[in-house]
Design an enzyme around this catalytic site. Structure first.
Site, short mmCIF file in Angstrom:
data_model
loop_
_atom_site.label_atom_id
_atom_site.label_comp_id
_atom_site.label_asym_id
_atom_site.label_seq_id
_atom_site.Cartn_x
_atom_site.Cartn_y
_atom_site.Cartn_z
CG HIS A 56 -0.44 0.09 2.53
ND1 HIS A 56 0.39 -0.89 3.07
CD2 HIS A 56 -0.57 1.02 3.51
CE1 HIS A 56 0.71 -0.56 4.30
NE2 HIS A 56 0.15 0.61 4.59
CG HIS A 58 0.01 4.36 4.73
ND1 HIS A 58 -0.73 3.56 5.57
CD2 HIS A 58 -0.84 5.34 4.30
CE1 HIS A 58 -1.97 4.04 5.65
NE2 HIS A 58 -2.07 5.11 4.89
CG ASP A 60 4.60 2.99 7.47
OD1 ASP A 60 3.70 3.50 6.76
OD2 ASP A 60 4.39 2.06 8.26
CG HIS A 61 4.06 0.03 4.27
ND1 HIS A 61 4.04 -1.29 4.67
CD2 HIS A 61 3.57 0.74 5.32
CE1 HIS A 61 3.54 -1.36 5.91
NE2 HIS A 61 3.24 -0.13 6.32
CG HIS A 114 -4.04 0.10 6.91
ND1 HIS A 114 -3.95 0.69 8.15
CD2 HIS A 114 -2.90 0.46 6.24
CE1 HIS A 114 -2.79 1.37 8.22
NE2 HIS A 114 -2.15 1.25 7.08
CG ASP A 133 0.47 -1.50 7.67
OD1 ASP A 133 1.38 -2.33 7.83
OD2 ASP A 133 0.65 -0.26 7.74
CG HIS A 171 3.88 -1.87 11.27
ND1 HIS A 171 4.62 -0.73 11.51
CD2 HIS A 171 3.11 -1.60 10.19
CE1 HIS A 171 4.31 0.19 10.61
NE2 HIS A 171 3.39 -0.31 9.79
FE FE Z 1 2.50 0.73 8.09
ZN ZN Z 2 -0.04 1.60 6.54
#
Ligand code: FE
Ligand code: ZN
Length: 241
Positions: A56, A58, A60-61, A114, A133, A171
């Site tokens: 996805h 985001h 942090d990915h 999410h 996520d 995560h």
């Molecule tokens: Fe994440």
């Molecule tokens: Zn995420």
């Protein structure tokens, strides 16, 4: 011949996943949000990268995608639905599509909840699920864009995968998820056994993941929730926990 998955710890508590098809040696990285540790892990594993997979949009990915692509020159695969907010995709995929990793094949599963465009990848040969996520160990992703009903439906799709499936999530949230799970399901013996193993792994400095889907089905309150309404109530409770 099968696909194996190794977690690469990045950022504060994220995992990128290094996939390797044992037959061909083909290698992929999932959600490389931090280029340096990911490139180091790929070099250590032989310096070959055939593909970047994204669950996805985001940061942090995806934040390390351009640097990893520049280093290895490999194609990037992500959700067609999120092309407008993902790095440039060489393969834009949707539910039921297949991504090839050497002799291994990953099926794309749409898992909104999410985010709207979230996807998971399932490599049947090796029983490896990249759950991003969507599904965490003992938890699930927060409903940032989707509804509880959508997330519940997404989790039900994952619940019917083979019980031996390795859940490779985005995560290291397992210990904090465990505190909530124990609070809402204190008499679950399978949950207590699960948490004991997690505590041992974390005390030894090891990732708590991947977990086994069969164990999640017994212990993860978001998977044992009997219906969408119960799931919605549970998710709302967790948000305030
Ligand atoms: Fe994440
Ligand atoms: Zn995420």
């Amino acid at each position: 011949m099968s696909v194996t998955a190794t977690p690469v710890p990045i950022l504060k508590d994220n995992y990128a996943w290094l996939l390797r098809d044992s037959g061909s040696g083909a290698t992929a990285i999932v959600d490389p949000a931090d280029a340096d540790p990911v490139i180091e892990a790929i070099e250590k594993a032989g310096g070959r990268l055939d593909m970047i997979l994204l669950t996805h949009h985001h940061a942090d990915h995806i934040a390390g995608v351009d640097a990893v692509r520049a280093r290895f020159g490999c194609p990037v695969v992500g959700a067609a639905a999120d092309m407008h907010r993902l790095p440039r995709l060489d393969q834009a995929v949707k539910e039921g599509d297949t991504v090839r990793l050497g002799e291994g094949a990953g099926t794309v599963i749409d898992t909104p909840g999410h985010t709207r465009g979230q996807i998971n990848f399932f490599f049947a040969d090796g029983a490896v699920l990249l759950s991003g996520d969507t599904l965490f160990s003992l938890g699930c992703g927060r409903l940032i864009e989707g509804t509880a009903r959508e997330m519940y439906a997404s989790l039900r799709k994952l619940a019917v995968l083979p019980p031996e499936t390795l859940v490779c999530c985005g995560h290291e949230y397992t210990e904090s998820n465990a505190r909530f799970a124990l609070a809402v399901d204190p008499d679950n013996a399978a949950l207590h056994a699960f948490v004991g193993k997690v505590e041992q792994l974390r005390a030894a400095g090891q990732p708590s993941v991947p977990s086994v889907l069969a164990d999640e089905l017994d212990a993860n309150p978001f998977l044992t929730a009997p219906d969408a309404a119960s799931f919605a109530a549970l998710r709302a409770k967790k948000d305030k926990f």
